[in-house]
Scaffold this motif. Structure first.
Motif, PDB file in Angstrom:
ATOM      1  N   THR A  96     -51.000  56.966 -46.753  1.00 57.33           N
ATOM      2  CA  THR A  96     -51.438  55.756 -47.457  1.00 57.33           C
ATOM      3  C   THR A  96     -52.699  56.027 -48.275  1.00 57.33           C
ATOM      4  OG1 THR A  96     -50.497  54.327 -45.751  1.00 57.33           O
ATOM      5  CG2 THR A  96     -52.167  53.363 -47.195  1.00 57.33           C
ATOM      6  N   ILE A  97     -53.686  56.669 -47.648  1.00 60.38           N
ATOM      7  CA  ILE A  97     -54.944  56.948 -48.343  1.00 60.38           C
ATOM      8  C   ILE A  97     -54.729  57.924 -49.495  1.00 60.38           C
ATOM      9  CG2 ILE A  97     -57.199  58.075 -48.092  1.00 60.38           C
ATOM     10  CD1 ILE A  97     -57.362  56.805 -45.309  1.00 60.38           C
ATOM     11  N   ASN A  98     -53.928  58.969 -49.244  1.00 58.23           N
ATOM     12  CA  ASN A  98     -53.729  60.007 -50.263  1.00 58.23           C
ATOM     13  C   ASN A  98     -53.038  59.500 -51.520  1.00 58.23           C
ATOM     14  OD1 ASN A  98     -54.948  61.992 -48.799  1.00 58.23           O
ATOM     15  ND2 ASN A  98     -53.075  62.918 -48.044  1.00 58.23           N
ATOM     16  N   TRP A  99     -52.060  58.595 -51.341  1.00 56.00           N
ATOM     17  CA  TRP A  99     -51.205  58.249 -52.475  1.00 56.00           C
ATOM     18  C   TRP A  99     -51.336  56.810 -52.963  1.00 56.00           C
ATOM     19  CZ3 TRP A  99     -49.693  62.322 -54.838  1.00 56.00           C
ATOM     20  CH2 TRP A  99     -49.543  63.518 -54.113  1.00 56.00           C
ATOM     21  N   LEU A 100     -51.831  55.903 -52.135  1.00 59.61           N
ATOM     22  CA  LEU A 100     -51.982  54.514 -52.574  1.00 59.61           C
ATOM     23  C   LEU A 100     -53.431  54.143 -52.871  1.00 59.61           C
ATOM     24  CD1 LEU A 100     -49.491  52.652 -50.178  1.00 59.61           C
ATOM     25  CD2 LEU A 100     -49.096  53.527 -52.497  1.00 59.61           C
ATOM     26  N   ILE A 101     -54.367  54.983 -52.451  1.00 63.06           N
ATOM     27  CA  ILE A 101     -55.784  54.654 -52.630  1.00 63.06           C
ATOM     28  C   ILE A 101     -56.536  55.721 -53.414  1.00 63.06           C
ATOM     29  CG2 ILE A 101     -57.968  54.240 -51.428  1.00 63.06           C
ATOM     30  CD1 ILE A 101     -56.358  53.035 -49.117  1.00 63.06           C
ATOM     31  N   LYS A 102     -56.494  56.961 -52.974  1.00 60.78           N
ATOM     32  CA  LYS A 102     -57.353  58.018 -53.511  1.00 60.78           C
ATOM     33  C   LYS A 102     -57.260  58.220 -55.030  1.00 60.78           C
ATOM     34  CE  LYS A 102     -58.417  62.928 -53.052  1.00 60.78           C
ATOM     35  NZ  LYS A 102     -58.003  64.211 -52.452  1.00 60.78           N
ATOM     36  N   PRO A 103     -56.078  58.334 -55.626  1.00 61.74           N
ATOM     37  CA  PRO A 103     -56.040  58.550 -57.080  1.00 61.74           C
ATOM     38  C   PRO A 103     -56.700  57.424 -57.865  1.00 61.74           C
ATOM     39  CG  PRO A 103     -53.891  58.982 -56.091  1.00 61.74           C
ATOM     40  CD  PRO A 103     -54.729  58.329 -55.042  1.00 61.74           C
ATOM     41  N   PHE A 104     -56.579  56.190 -57.349  1.00 61.67           N
ATOM     42  CA  PHE A 104     -57.072  55.021 -58.075  1.00 61.67           C
ATOM     43  C   PHE A 104     -58.581  54.837 -57.894  1.00 61.67           C
ATOM     44  CE2 PHE A 104     -52.635  54.554 -56.896  1.00 61.67           C
ATOM     45  CZ  PHE A 104     -52.063  54.404 -58.154  1.00 61.67           C
ATOM     46  N   THR A 105     -59.111  55.183 -56.712  1.00 53.78           N
ATOM     47  CA  THR A 105     -60.569  55.148 -56.552  1.00 53.78           C
ATOM     48  C   THR A 105     -61.224  56.244 -57.381  1.00 53.78           C
ATOM     49  OG1 THR A 105     -60.420  56.523 -54.549  1.00 53.78           O
ATOM     50  CG2 THR A 105     -60.498  54.131 -54.241  1.00 53.78           C
ATOM     51  N   MET A 106     -60.562  57.397 -57.479  1.00 53.08           N
ATOM     52  CA  MET A 106     -61.101  58.475 -58.323  1.00 53.08           C
ATOM     53  C   MET A 106     -61.162  58.029 -59.780  1.00 53.08           C
ATOM     54  SD  MET A 106     -62.316  61.569 -58.555  1.00 53.08           S
ATOM     55  CE  MET A 106     -61.761  62.905 -57.484  1.00 53.08           C
ATOM     56  N   PHE A 107     -60.117  57.375 -60.245  1.00 51.84           N
ATOM     57  CA  PHE A 107     -60.101  56.873 -61.618  1.00 51.84           C
ATOM     58  C   PHE A 107     -61.225  55.860 -61.836  1.00 51.84           C
ATOM     59  CE2 PHE A 107     -58.662  53.431 -64.475  1.00 51.84           C
ATOM     60  CZ  PHE A 107     -58.662  54.135 -65.670  1.00 51.84           C
ATOM     61  N   ALA A 108     -61.366  54.918 -60.909  1.00 53.00           N
ATOM     62  CA  ALA A 108     -62.368  53.863 -61.060  1.00 53.00           C
ATOM     63  C   ALA A 108     -63.789  54.429 -61.011  1.00 53.00           C
ATOM     64  CB  ALA A 108     -62.182  52.817 -59.959  1.00 53.00           C
ATOM     65  N   ILE A 109     -64.064  55.298 -60.058  1.00 50.70           N
ATOM     66  CA  ILE A 109     -65.415  55.856 -59.902  1.00 50.70           C
ATOM     67  C   ILE A 109     -65.780  56.747 -61.088  1.00 50.70           C
ATOM     68  CG2 ILE A 109     -66.832  57.431 -58.516  1.00 50.70           C
ATOM     69  CD1 ILE A 109     -65.339  56.345 -56.035  1.00 50.70           C
ATOM     70  N   SER A 110     -64.861  57.633 -61.496  1.00 47.75           N
ATOM     71  CA  SER A 110     -65.161  58.538 -62.607  1.00 47.75           C
ATOM     72  C   SER A 110     -65.310  57.766 -63.917  1.00 47.75           C
ATOM     73  CB  SER A 110     -64.074  59.607 -62.734  1.00 47.75           C
ATOM     74  OG  SER A 110     -62.813  59.035 -63.015  1.00 47.75           O
ATOM     75  N   ALA A 111     -64.474  56.751 -64.156  1.00 44.33           N
ATOM     76  CA  ALA A 111     -64.575  55.954 -65.378  1.00 44.33           C
ATOM     77  C   ALA A 111     -65.914  55.212 -65.424  1.00 44.33           C
ATOM     78  CB  ALA A 111     -63.420  54.961 -65.454  1.00 44.33           C
TER      79      ALA A 111
END
Length: 359
Positions: A96-111
């Motif tokens: 759940t964390i790897n595929w439903l959360i992590k990519p999207f938090t990375m996008f939000a934080i880096s942006a």
């Protein structure tokens, strides 16, 4: 007198272990410095080692990773793997964390950092390239180094293997769609050669060696000798392999670090924040699920660590070797080991949070 001598030896032995653990961060920092200096003043060494790289997978680095994860592979047997499949809670948490959360938090934080906080220092085009590199990292859960972090937290080896194996299967199907969605581009393809070679080199080979050695030693000298004496002979190999791996990695990237230190720092900040966010989500989720520490710690590490070989390969194919995106994936390699060691230390210090939990 004999009893006093025995006690003194025990104290010295324990002190030695404590000193090693206490100054591990110093050894890591020294290894990084040695690597950078090696790359700058003896460039022939990294140039020679780089010849043994296939589909972005470094064979010298792979050998050192074998050295790191071999002690854990020795502890795995097929019976324990079958038993681990009957405990789905930790697997569901990690997935759940790897595929439903992590990519999207990375996008939000880096942006947020590259487009808002660091706006005075970056052109819009370069900021978007750095975001792309961060996304490529965030959508790629780790394959090899997770075994090291699991070993350093005394994680369940069979369960860690199962978690990593499930991630590798999911990467085949979800990595490209998630990256395409977050980057807003089409025709993103997973470099199958890099993925399959990484799985074979970092999982299949060391696992096969571990199983062969385990069976041979148990057959010759028995299970008791194997578990109490033989496995303990490899206690120091994980740390030695880790330090030598850092020397090689930083010798490859020393030029980029020295020529572009400010941008390295800018890229590192959101990557570090992302690591802490994902780790504590996984760690807190494991505590909420009442998982034992031997499963909780690796579960949090799997999501936090990144499959940087895959991210670098995709970045080069999409944006080019000298792009900002590729630089961001390389910085991911540079910051991961020190950050993961810090998280390992945090996990070991908070082991008592999971006392009494059974699975």
């Amino acid at each position: 007198m004999k009893e006093a001598e025995v006690q003194e030896k025990v104290i010295l032995k324990n002190s030695g272990i404590g000193l090693w653990e206490r100054y591990l961060s110093l050894w890591v920092a020294l290894s990084m410095v040695v690597g950078v200096l090696l790359g700058q003043f003896t460039p022939a060494i990294p140039e020679f080692l780089s010849q043994f790289e296939y589909y972005n997978v470094s064979i010298p680095t792979a050998i050192l990773i074998w050295l790191m994860i071999f002690p854990m592979m020795l502890k795995i047997d097929f019976g324990s793997i079958v038993h681990a499949t009957k405990k789905p809670k930790g697997l569901i948490l990690t997935t759940t964390i790897n595929w439903l959360i992590k990519p999207f938090t990375m996008f939000a934080i880096s942006a947020f950092f590259f487009l808002v906080v660091f706006r005075p220092f970056l052109s819009p085009d370069l900021a978007r390239e750095y975001i792309a590199g961060a996304i490529l990292l965030g959508a790629a859960p780790c394959t090899a180094m997770v075994f090291v972090w699991s070993e350093l937290t005394k994680g369940d080896p069979a369960y860690t293997l199962l978690q990593v194996s499930i991630n590798d299967i999911i990467v085949l199907f979800l990595y490209a769609p998630i990256v395409a969605l977050l980057l807003g581009i089409g025709n993103v393809s997973v470099p199958i050669n890099t993925l399959l070679l990484s799985i074979f080199v970092f999982i299949v080979i060391p696992l096969a060696l571990g199983i062969i050695v385990r069976k041979y030693v148990v057959k010759k000298k028995g299970t008791n000798y194997f578990e109490k004496d033989f496995v303990n002979k490899f206690d120091g190999t994980t740390r030695i392999g880790l330090l030598l791996t850092l020397v090689i990695i930083f010798s490859f990237q020393g030029g980029r670090i020295i020529s572009n230190p400010f941008h390295i720092l800018l890229i590192a900040i959101p990557l570090i924040i992302q690591s802490f966010v994902i780790f504590f989500l996984g760690y807190g989720g494991a505590k909420a699920c009442k998982l034992p520490f031997s499963i909780a710690a690796p579960a949090a590490m799997v999501g936090t660590s990144n499959f940087f070989e895959l991210a670098v390969a995709v970045s080069i194919s999409l944006f080019g070797l000298n792009s900002g995106a590729t630089l961001a994936t390389v910085v991911g390699v540079l910051v991961e080991v020190p950050i993961m060691l810090l998280l390992v230390r945090i996990a070991n210090k908070t082991k008592h949070w999971f006392k009494g939990y059974e699975y």
